[in-house]
Motif scaffolding. Structure first.
Motif, PDB file in Angstrom:
ATOM      1  N   PHE A 145       0.829  -1.225   0.000  1.00 14.78           N
ATOM      2  CA  PHE A 145       0.000   0.000   0.000  1.00 14.78           C
ATOM      3  C   PHE A 145       0.849   1.256   0.000  1.00 14.78           C
ATOM      4  O   PHE A 145       0.425   2.299  -0.514  1.00 14.78           O
ATOM      5  CB  PHE A 145      -1.097  -0.007   1.071  1.00 14.78           C
ATOM      6  CG  PHE A 145      -0.669   0.156   2.511  1.00 14.78           C
ATOM      7  CD1 PHE A 145      -0.127   1.342   2.958  1.00 14.78           C
ATOM      8  CD2 PHE A 145      -0.875  -0.870   3.417  1.00 14.78           C
ATOM      9  CE1 PHE A 145       0.225   1.502   4.285  1.00 14.78           C
ATOM     10  CE2 PHE A 145      -0.524  -0.721   4.749  1.00 14.78           C
ATOM     11  CZ  PHE A 145       0.044   0.468   5.188  1.00 14.78           C
ATOM     12  N   THR A 146       2.063   1.144   0.547  1.00 11.59           N
ATOM     13  CA  THR A 146       2.939   2.310   0.490  1.00 11.59           C
ATOM     14  C   THR A 146       3.367   2.599  -0.947  1.00 11.59           C
ATOM     15  O   THR A 146       3.254   3.732  -1.426  1.00 11.59           O
ATOM     16  CB  THR A 146       4.177   2.086   1.369  1.00 11.59           C
ATOM     17  OG1 THR A 146       3.749   1.748   2.690  1.00 11.59           O
ATOM     18  CG2 THR A 146       5.034   3.332   1.415  1.00 11.59           C
ATOM     19  N   LEU A 147       3.820   1.563  -1.635  1.00 11.50           N
ATOM     20  CA  LEU A 147       4.269   1.761  -3.013  1.00 11.50           C
ATOM     21  C   LEU A 147       3.092   2.197  -3.894  1.00 11.50           C
ATOM     22  O   LEU A 147       3.228   3.066  -4.756  1.00 11.50           O
ATOM     23  CB  LEU A 147       4.896   0.465  -3.533  1.00 11.50           C
ATOM     24  CG  LEU A 147       5.713   0.599  -4.825  1.00 11.50           C
ATOM     25  CD1 LEU A 147       6.863   1.584  -4.639  1.00 11.50           C
ATOM     26  CD2 LEU A 147       6.265  -0.753  -5.260  1.00 11.50           C
ATOM     27  N   HIS A 148       1.927   1.585  -3.658  1.00  9.40           N
ATOM     28  CA  HIS A 148       0.715   1.983  -4.388  1.00  9.40           C
ATOM     29  C   HIS A 148       0.454   3.484  -4.199  1.00  9.40           C
ATOM     30  O   HIS A 148       0.255   4.211  -5.170  1.00  9.40           O
ATOM     31  CB  HIS A 148      -0.464   1.156  -3.875  1.00  9.40           C
ATOM     32  CG  HIS A 148      -1.811   1.594  -4.351  1.00  9.40           C
ATOM     33  ND1 HIS A 148      -2.296   1.285  -5.598  1.00  9.40           N
ATOM     34  CD2 HIS A 148      -2.795   2.322  -3.747  1.00  9.40           C
ATOM     35  CE1 HIS A 148      -3.513   1.797  -5.740  1.00  9.40           C
ATOM     36  NE2 HIS A 148      -3.848   2.438  -4.631  1.00  9.40           N
ATOM     37  N   GLY A 149       0.503   3.930  -2.954  1.00  8.60           N
ATOM     38  CA  GLY A 149       0.254   5.345  -2.682  1.00  8.60           C
ATOM     39  C   GLY A 149       1.316   6.232  -3.324  1.00  8.60           C
ATOM     40  O   GLY A 149       0.994   7.235  -3.966  1.00  8.60           O
ATOM     41  N   VAL A 150       2.579   5.861  -3.158  1.00  5.42           N
ATOM     42  CA  VAL A 150       3.654   6.696  -3.706  1.00  5.42           C
ATOM     43  C   VAL A 150       3.531   6.787  -5.226  1.00  5.42           C
ATOM     44  O   VAL A 150       3.606   7.871  -5.811  1.00  5.42           O
ATOM     45  CB  VAL A 150       5.033   6.124  -3.302  1.00  5.42           C
ATOM     46  CG1 VAL A 150       6.152   6.787  -4.083  1.00  5.42           C
ATOM     47  CG2 VAL A 150       5.263   6.299  -1.809  1.00  5.42           C
ATOM     48  N   ILE A 151       3.295   5.653  -5.872  1.00  4.44           N
ATOM     49  CA  ILE A 151       3.194   5.666  -7.338  1.00  4.44           C
ATOM     50  C   ILE A 151       1.978   6.463  -7.773  1.00  4.44           C
ATOM     51  O   ILE A 151       2.057   7.338  -8.640  1.00  4.44           O
ATOM     52  CB  ILE A 151       3.120   4.221  -7.881  1.00  4.44           C
ATOM     53  CG1 ILE A 151       4.499   3.562  -7.762  1.00  4.44           C
ATOM     54  CG2 ILE A 151       2.644   4.209  -9.324  1.00  4.44           C
ATOM     55  CD1 ILE A 151       4.550   2.141  -8.264  1.00  4.44           C
ATOM     56  N   MET A 152       0.836   6.196  -7.169  1.00  4.63           N
ATOM     57  CA  MET A 152      -0.376   6.872  -7.602  1.00  4.63           C
ATOM     58  C   MET A 152      -0.306   8.383  -7.346  1.00  4.63           C
ATOM     59  O   MET A 152      -0.772   9.175  -8.151  1.00  4.63           O
ATOM     60  CB  MET A 152      -1.592   6.282  -6.904  1.00  4.63           C
ATOM     61  CG  MET A 152      -1.979   4.918  -7.430  1.00  4.63           C
ATOM     62  SD  MET A 152      -2.312   4.961  -9.198  1.00  4.63           S
ATOM     63  CE  MET A 152      -3.176   3.414  -9.427  1.00  4.63           C
TER      64      MET A 152
END
Ligand code: HEM
Ligand SMILES: [Cu+2]
Lengths: 299, 538
Positions: free
Chosen positions: B73-80
Motif C-alpha cells: 500500500f505504500t508503493l501503491h500510494g507513492v506511485i499513484m
C-alpha cells in the motif's frame, strides 16, 4: 441508550451532512440527466449562448455558505465536549506499544483489556512506548492519537453494558491490524470486585511476567512459528546468522548475546528479519537475568 | 471551417529516432513522453491495488504476509500520488495543449520542460529502485509519518529521495506554465479570453511553485534524521512527531488541489464543446479556481484533528475547510447550467466529464463529513477516508484524465477511436469504480481502520463486494487503454475538428505541425466559448 456520551453528537453531525449530501447528489445528477435528454442535439438543434447570471451566482454562493456553516456548527457542537474531561473522571493510563494495548489502574492493577464501570466518566491518559498509535473505539465514536513524548488524553462515559472493540487506527508497522483490545462496560459493584482482584503472579516465573509486561510475545512466538522476530523456541544454543554493520556473522545465541541484544536492540539483526523494530526496554540487570532464565526454559 | 488537405509535416515526422524524442524540445513530444510513462505507472499502481483487494477478500491471510501488504500500500500510494496523479493532467495535457490553447508555438522554457521530464524519470527510477536496493520498499504509508519512518529498516530514504526529486519536476512545470501564461498568449488574448483549462493550470502552477518546496525540505529532514541521527521528529532523540505532520500536510493538502484543479479545467473545456454553447459563468469558474488555490493553503490542519489539536485550532481549520466547499460548489452549478439550452452531442468525452461531476460530488461531499469535527473524530484514518480519497483522485481526476484523453485523442494522433468500445469501457468503468469504492465508505462508517492487513469478521461482506468491483474496474481500464492504443496505430483518420470546438487548438491540423499553427489562429469574438452558430440569449 447510546454506547457512549459522544455517539449522539457524532452521529448527528455525520447524518446531518450525509442527508444534505444525498439530497444534492441526487438532485444535481437528476438535473444533469434531464438536461442531457431535454437539450440533446435532436430535441434542441440550436443552442443558446447564455453567458451567466449574477443572480444565480449569488444564490448558489449564499445557499451553500449557509449550509456549510451549519455543518461546521454541528461538527463543533459534537466535538467540543470531547476536549475537556470532567474533574471527577476516573483516570486510567493506556499504554500503546507495537502491537499491544495495556491499561494501568491507579491501584496498580494492569490489564490487556479495559474494564470500566457504567455511567462514570473515564479519562484515559495515553502513553506510547514507541511510534504513533491511535486508540479507537468505533462503538463510542471516539479516537485519539497516542503520540510518544506527548501527554494526550481522551475521556468518555460508557452508557451501555457490553463489550466493545478497541482498534489501533494510526498505522504502526507490521502487525498494526492485530493491535486489538476491548472495553467492557460493567455494573459499578462488578467493576469494584474486578479491580480488587489481585493478579496472582506468584506462581509465575518472574521472567515470564516481565516478558508479558514488555510485550515480547507480540513479536516472538514460543512455538517455533515465525512472527516479526525469530521464535524463542530453542533459541538458547541455536546458531543464527546475524548482520552487524552490514556484515554477516554466525553466532551461537547465549546469555551474553541476549543481554547485549536487550541493551542495544539495534546493534545487530537476525538475517531475514526486518531491522529497526525491536524497542529498547528499560530493564535492570536483575530483570534481564530473570528474562534470560525464562527464555532458556522455552524448548 | 476549411479543412486543409495540403500535405504537411506533423510533429511526429519532423525528426526521427529515439534520440530525437528523449532530447526533444517540442512541448508536444515532452507531453507524450509523460503520457506513456504516466500510463505505465498507473497500470503498475492499479496492479498493486488489485493485490491489496485480493488480500482483503477474506479476513486472515490470502496471498501475502503483513509486512509485504504494508509495502504494497505504500508503493501503491507513492506511485499513484507522485508518479500518476500529480503530474497527470498538467504534465500531459498542460504541456500538449496549453501552448495550443494560447495560440503559441511552445512553452516559455522548452529546455526546462525537457529537464523536468528528466527529473520525473530519475524520480521514478528512485521509487522503483526501492524494490531492488536496501531492505525493500518503504512500509510507512505514502505519508511517511515519523517516528515510524525514522525507525523502520525498509528503504525509506530512497523512497523519500524519489518524492523529493519528483517535487522538483513539479515545481519546474509550474514555473514554466506561469511564465507561459503571462508572456505567450497570442496577441489580443487577455486573461479573460483564456480558455478555462489555462486558468485552472495557472492556479495549479502557483500551488506547485509555492507549496512543493515545503515537502522537499520536510523529506530531506527525514533523511537527515535517518542517516545522521539529527533529532527532528523522533521524540527518542528530541524531535516532535506532530511537527512532521504539520509540515507534511502544509504541502500535501494544497497538493490535493494540484490534483483537482486541472481536472476541473478539463471539464470546463469539454462541457461547452459538447453543449455547443458558451460556458455559463466564465468569470465565476475562473476566479473560483484562484479562490480554491488560495484557501487551500490554510486548511492542512484538518488532517490532524485527532493529533491532539487545541480547541481553537480545530475550530479554525474546520471552518476554513468548509469555506473551500463554496467555490467548488459554484463550479458544479455552473457546469450544470452550461448544459441548459445547449445542443448536446452525447459523446465519450462528455460522458467522462459528467461522470467526473458525479464522482467528484461524492468525493467532495464525503470530504465535508471529514471536515466536520465530530464526524471526523469517528471517521479519521478509517476506510471512509480511503473511499473519499479515491472518489476525489480516481473518480474525479482519473476520470477527467481519461475524458481529456478521449477529447483530445483525435488532435494528438489525427485518428479516431472506436466509440462503441470506448462507451462500453466507460460504462463498465463507472459501475466497477462505484462497486469498488462505495463499500469502503460504508466500511469506514462501520469503523474499519485503513492500512489494515486483516480485519474483524463483520467487515467481510463489504470487503468482498469491493474486491469484485476492483475486477470490473481493472478489466474496463484494460479495454479502454487497448482501444486507444489500437486506434493510435490503425484508427480511422479524424477530421481536424471532430467535435466542433472553437478553442484555438481546433484551428490547427491533427496532428499539429511542429510549430503548432501554420497561420495565426483567430480568437473567437466575445470569449473563448462564444459559439457562432448558437442563438444569443438576448
Ligand atoms: C484499480 C485501482 C485501485 C485499487 C484497486 C486501489 C485500492 C486501494 C486500496 C485497497 C487501498 C487501501 C489500502 C489500505 O489502507 O490498507 C488504497 C490506498 C490508496 N490508494 Fe488506491 N486503488 C486504486 C487506484 C488508485 C488511484 C487511481 C489512486 C490515485 C490517483 C490511488 C491512490 C491511493 C492512495 C493515495 C492510497 C493510500 C495509501 C496509504 O494509505 O498510504 N489508488 N488503494
Ligand atoms: Cu498502532
Amino acid at each position: 441508550m447510546y454506547a457512549s456520551n459522544f455517539v449522539e453528537g457524532v452521529d448527528f453531525s455525520l447524518y446531518f451532512i450525509l442527508a444534505i449530501s444525498v439530497f444534492f447528489l441526487v438532485g444535481i445528477t437528476a438535473v444533469m440527466i434531464y438536461f442531457l435528454f431535454r437539450y440533446s442535439k435532436k430535441r434542441n438543434p440550436v443552442a443558446t449562448n447564455i453567458e451567466g447570471s449574477w443572480t444565480l451566482e449569488i444564490i448558489w454562493t449564499v445557499v451553500p455558505t449557509i449550509l456549510v456553516l451549519l455543518m461546521f456548527w454541528y461538527g463543533w457542537v459534537g466535538y467540543r465536549p470531547m476536549l475537556t474531561a470532567p474533574d471527577d473522571a476516573m483516570e486510567i493510563q493506556a499504554v500503546g506499544q507495537m502491537w499491544k494495548w495495556t491499561f494501568n489502574y491507579d491501584n496498580g492493577k494492569s490489564s490487556d483489556t479495559l474494564v470500566i464501570p457504567i455511567d462514570k466518566p473515564i479519562k484515559l491518559n495515553l502513553v506510547s512506548k514507541d511510534v504513533l498509535h491511535s486508540l479507537y473505539i468505533p462503538a463510542f465514536r471516539l479516537k485519539q492519537d497516542v503520540v510518544p513524548g506527548k501527554d494526550f488524553s481522551m475521556w468518555f462515559i460508557g452508557q451501555k453494558l457490553g463489550r466493545y472493540d478497541i482498534l489501533c487506527a494510526e498505522y504502526c508497522g507490521q502487525l498494526h491490524s492485530y493491535m486489538l483490545s476491548s472495553v467492557t462496560v460493567v455494573e459499578n459493584d462488578k467493576f469494584n470486585t474486578w479491580l480488587a482482584e489481585k493478579q496472582d503472579n506468584s506462581n509465575e516465573h518472574p521472567g515470564l511476567t516481565l516478558m508479558k509486561k514488555n510485550a515480547c510475545f507480540s513479536c516472538h512466538t514460543t512455538d517455533g512459528s515465525r512472527l516479526v522476530g525469530p521464535s524463542f523456541k530453542g533459541v538458547v544454543g541455536r546458531s543464527e546468522t546475524i548482520i552487524v554493520d552490514g556484515k554477516e556473522k554466525t553466532i551461537t545465541v547465549d546469555a551474553d548475546f541476549i543481554k547485549h541484544k536487550l541493551q542495544n536492540p539495534l546493534s545487530s539483526n537476525v538475517k531475514g528479519f526486518q531491522s529497526g523494530l525491536m524497542p529498547k526496554l528499560p530493564l535492570s540487570d536483575d530483570e534481564i537475568s530473570h528474562i534470560i532464565d525464562y527464555v532458556s526454559t522455552i524448548k | 471551417m476549411t479543412v486543409d488537405t495540403l500535405p504537411y509535416t506533423t510533429f511526429y515526422k519532423a525528426k526521427k529516432g529515439i534520440i530525437s524524442w528523449l532530447f526533444t524540445l517540442d512541448h508536444k513530444r515532452v507531453a507524450l513522453l509523460y503520457l506513456y510513462s504516466i500510463i505505465t505507472f498507473f497500470l503498475v499502481g492499479a496492479s498493486l491495488g488489485i493485490l491489496m483487494r485480493l488480500e482483503l477478500f477474506h479476513p486472515g491471510k490470502d496471498i501475502v504476509e503483513p509486512h509485504t501488504y504494508n509495502q504494497i500500500f505504500t508503493l501503491h500510494g507513492v506511485i499513484m500520488i507522485f508518479l500518476f496523479i500529480i503530474p497527470s493532467i498538467p504534465a500531459v495535457f498542460g504541456n500538449f495543449f496549453l501552448p495550443l490553447l494560447l495560440g503559441t508555438d511552445d512553452v516559455a522554457f522548452p529546455r526546462l520542460n525537457l529537464f523536468s521530464f528528466w527529473l520525473y524519470a530519475i524520480g521514478a527510477l528512485f521509487a522503483l529502485g526501492t524494490l531492488v536496493f536496501g531492505d525493500g520498499p518503504a512500509d510507512t504509508g505514502w505519508t511517511f509519518y515519523a517516528p515510524y519512518s525514522v525507525r523502520t529498516g525498509t528503504n525509506v530514504t530512497m523512497s523519500v529521495v524519489a518524492a523529493f526529486v519528483l517535487g522538483f519536476s513539479s515545481i519546474l512545470t509550474g514555473l514554466n506554465f506561469i511564465v507561459t501564461i503571462h508572456r505567450l498568449r497570442t496577441p489580443g488574448m487577455g486573461f479573460n479570453q483564456m480558455p478555462l483549462f489555462a486558468w485552472s493550470l495557472y492556479a495549479t502552477s502557483w500551488i506547485q511553485l509555492l507549496a512543493t518546496p515545503v515537502i522537499g525540505i520536510t523529506l530531506l529532514m527525514i533523511v537527515a534524521e535517518r542517516v545522521f541521527g539529527v533529532g527532528l521528529f523522533d521524540p527518542s532523540i528530541g524531535g516532535d512527531p506532530v511537527l512532521y505532520q504539520h509540515m507534511f500536510w502544509i504541502y500535501s493538502h494544497p497538493a490535493v488541489y494540484i490534483m483537482a484543479l486541472p481536472a476541473m479545467g478539463i471539464v470546463s473545456e469539454i462541457i461547452p464543446t459538447f453543449a455547443q454553447r458558451t460556458i455559463f459563468g466564465y468569470k465565476a469558474i475562473a476566479y473560483s479556481s484562484m479562490a480554491i488555490a488560495f484557501i487551500g493553503y490554510f486548511v492542512w490542519g484538518h488532517h490532524m484533528f485527532t493529533s491532539g489539536m487545541s480547541g481553537p485550532a480545530a475550530y479554525i481549520f474546520s471552518i476554513l475547510t468548509f469555506l473551500v466547499a463554496i467555490p467548488t460548489s459554484i463550479k458544479v452549478f455552473n457546469w450544470i447550467a452550461t448544459l441548459y439550452k445547449g445542443s448536446i452531442n452525447i459523446d465519450t468525452p462528455l460522458l467522462f466529464a459528467l461522470a467526473f461531476i458525479f464522482n467528484f460530488l461524492i468525493g467532495g461531499l464525503t470530504g465535508l463529513v471529514n471536515g466536520a469535527l465530530a464526524a471526523d473524530i469517528h471517521l479519521h484514518d478509517t476506510y471512509f477516508v480511503v473511499g473519499h480519497l479515491h472518489y476525489v483522485m480516481f473518480g474525479g481526476t482519473g476520470f477527467a484524465f481519461f475524458g481529456a484523453l478521449h477529447y483530445w485523442f483525435p488532435k494528438i494522433w489525427g485518428k479516431m477511436y472506436n466509440k462503441k468500445v470506448a462507451n462500453t469501457a466507460f460504462a463498465t468503468l463507472l459501475i466497477g469504480f462505484n462497486i469498488l469504492y462505495f463499500p469502503m465508505i460504508i466500511l469506514g462508517i462501520m469503523g474499519m481502520p485503513r492500512r489494515y492487513y486483516d480485519y474483524l469478521p463483520e467487515f467481510t461482506f463489504w470487503n468482498q463486494v469491493s474486491t469484485v468491483g476492483s475486477w470490473i474496474t481493472v478489466s474496463s481500464l484494460i479495454v479502454l487503454i487497448v482501444n486507444l492504443f489500437v486506434a493510435a496505430r490503425k484508427g480511422k483518420k479524424a477530421p481536424d475538428n471532430p467535435w466542433g470546438g472553437i478553442t484555438l487548438e481546433w484551428q490547427t491540423k491533427s496532428p499539429p505541425p511542429l510549430e503548432n499553427f501554420d497561420k495565426m489562429p483567430k480568437i473567437p469574438e466575445g470569449g473563448p466559448y462564444n459559439y457562432p452558430n448558437a442563438k444569443s440569449s438576448n
